[in-house]
Design a protein around this motif. Structure first.
Motif, PDB file in Angstrom:
ATOM      1  N   MET A  37     -13.880  59.806  55.812  1.00 42.43           N
ATOM      2  CA  MET A  37     -13.222  58.699  55.125  1.00 42.43           C
ATOM      3  C   MET A  37     -12.876  57.583  56.107  1.00 42.43           C
ATOM      4  SD  MET A  37     -10.832  61.009  52.557  1.00 42.43           S
ATOM      5  CE  MET A  37      -9.610  59.757  52.364  1.00 42.43           C
ATOM      6  N   LEU A  38     -12.416  57.963  57.288  1.00 44.20           N
ATOM      7  CA  LEU A  38     -12.078  56.983  58.315  1.00 44.20           C
ATOM      8  C   LEU A  38     -13.323  56.217  58.765  1.00 44.20           C
ATOM      9  CD1 LEU A  38      -9.955  55.785  60.231  1.00 44.20           C
ATOM     10  CD2 LEU A  38     -10.455  57.662  61.795  1.00 44.20           C
ATOM     11  N   ARG A  76     -16.595  49.574  56.306  1.00 44.62           N
ATOM     12  CA  ARG A  76     -16.184  48.517  55.370  1.00 44.62           C
ATOM     13  C   ARG A  76     -15.518  47.362  56.107  1.00 44.62           C
ATOM     14  NH1 ARG A  76     -13.315  52.366  52.287  1.00 44.62           N
ATOM     15  NH2 ARG A  76     -14.888  53.695  51.414  1.00 44.62           N
ATOM     16  N   ILE A  77     -14.656  47.689  57.052  1.00 42.38           N
ATOM     17  CA  ILE A  77     -13.975  46.652  57.841  1.00 42.38           C
ATOM     18  C   ILE A  77     -14.996  45.875  58.664  1.00 42.38           C
ATOM     19  CG2 ILE A  77     -12.363  46.275  59.753  1.00 42.38           C
ATOM     20  CD1 ILE A  77     -10.749  48.671  58.582  1.00 42.38           C
ATOM     21  N   GLU A 136     -16.060  55.716  56.999  1.00 41.22           N
ATOM     22  CA  GLU A 136     -16.457  54.832  55.895  1.00 41.22           C
ATOM     23  C   GLU A 136     -15.587  53.574  55.866  1.00 41.22           C
ATOM     24  OE1 GLU A 136     -16.521  56.922  52.172  1.00 41.22           O
ATOM     25  OE2 GLU A 136     -17.867  58.468  52.954  1.00 41.22           O
ATOM     26  N   GLU A 137     -14.292  53.735  56.092  1.00 40.86           N
ATOM     27  CA  GLU A 137     -13.390  52.588  56.103  1.00 40.86           C
ATOM     28  C   GLU A 137     -13.703  51.662  57.274  1.00 40.86           C
ATOM     29  OE1 GLU A 137     -10.581  50.130  54.495  1.00 40.86           O
ATOM     30  OE2 GLU A 137     -11.479  51.924  53.627  1.00 40.86           O
ATOM     31  N   ARG A 176     -11.431  63.865  56.251  1.00 40.55           N
ATOM     32  CA  ARG A 176     -10.603  62.735  56.701  1.00 40.55           C
ATOM     33  C   ARG A 176     -11.378  61.859  57.675  1.00 40.55           C
ATOM     34  NH1 ARG A 176      -4.342  64.039  57.750  1.00 40.55           N
ATOM     35  NH2 ARG A 176      -3.797  64.365  55.578  1.00 40.55           N
TER      36      ARG A 176
END
Length: 55
Positions: free
Chosen positions: A11-12, A18-19, A14-15, A8
């Motif tokens: 994933m956070l 992206r942002i 990586e996000e 998790r």
């Protein structure tokens, strides 16, 4: 199967990247718009009195 806390977190992260990348792209686009608008300004400004031969 449950997602582990480490997955998790990955994933956070990586996000978040992206942002960030999206934000950097928006900043670049905004800077380009400002640059282009500044190039147009002299063409759109009315001539001054001095340029027209006035006092």
């Amino acid at each position: 199967m449950m997602i582990s806390p480490i997955d998790r977190l990955d994933m956070l992260i990586e996000e978040a990247f992206r942002i960030r990348d999206l934000g950097l792209g928006l900043v670049s686009a905004a800077e380009l718009l400002v640059f282009e608008a500044e190039k147009l300004r002299p063409q759109l400004d009315p001539p001054s009195r001095r340029e027209l031969g006035g006092a």
